[in-house]
Scaffold this active site. Structure first.
Site, PDB file in Angstrom:
ATOM      1  N   SER A 173       1.043  -1.232   0.133  1.00 21.20           N
ATOM      2  CA  SER A 173      -0.005   0.127  -0.116  1.00 21.20           C
ATOM      3  C   SER A 173       1.087   1.310  -0.007  1.00 21.20           C
ATOM      4  CB  SER A 173      -1.032   0.166   1.354  1.00 21.20           C
ATOM      5  OG  SER A 173      -1.514   1.333   1.139  1.00 21.20           O
ATOM      6  N   TYR A 232      -2.100  -0.696  10.300  1.00 20.10           N
ATOM      7  CA  TYR A 232      -2.379  -1.099   8.846  1.00 20.10           C
ATOM      8  C   TYR A 232      -0.944  -0.681   7.954  1.00 20.10           C
ATOM      9  CZ  TYR A 232      -4.329  -1.446   4.002  1.00 20.10           C
ATOM     10  OH  TYR A 232      -4.342  -1.575   2.696  1.00 20.10           O
TER      11      TYR A 232
END
Length: 92
Positions: A33, A46
């Site tokens: 990501s 995350y």
């Protein structure tokens, strides 16, 4: 190899071992990501998970290249879906 949901970050080493024994080479593509570069407040866990995926992929690439297996990571940015509504304003 196929990974889905939460198993995406768990290397399926038995499948890698089988590929090595067959000698046919292969491809491993992990999903990272861009959050690892954006440093968004509230996303520490995350971002840490995705940073681990990126680093794991780098190490696997070095370890498996001798067996004809390439490893890459794709790092998309936020994808606007029903679940991501309210996370950020795309026009901001």
């Amino acid at each position: 190899m196929h990974a889905d949901g939460h198993t995406a970050t768990k290397p399926r080493m038995s499948e890698v071992d089988a590929t090595i024994k067959q000698g046919g080479g292969g491809r491993i593509i992990n999903i990272g990501s861009t959050i690892t570069r954006n440093h968004e407040p509230g996303a520490a866990a995350y971002a840490a998970n995705k940073a681990a995926v990126i680093e794991l992929t780098k190490v696997m690439a070095k370890e498996l290249v001798q067996h004809g297996i390439t490893c890459n990571v794709i790092s998309p940015s936020l994808v606007m879906t029903r679940l991501s509504t309210g996370i950020c304003d795309p026009l901001a």
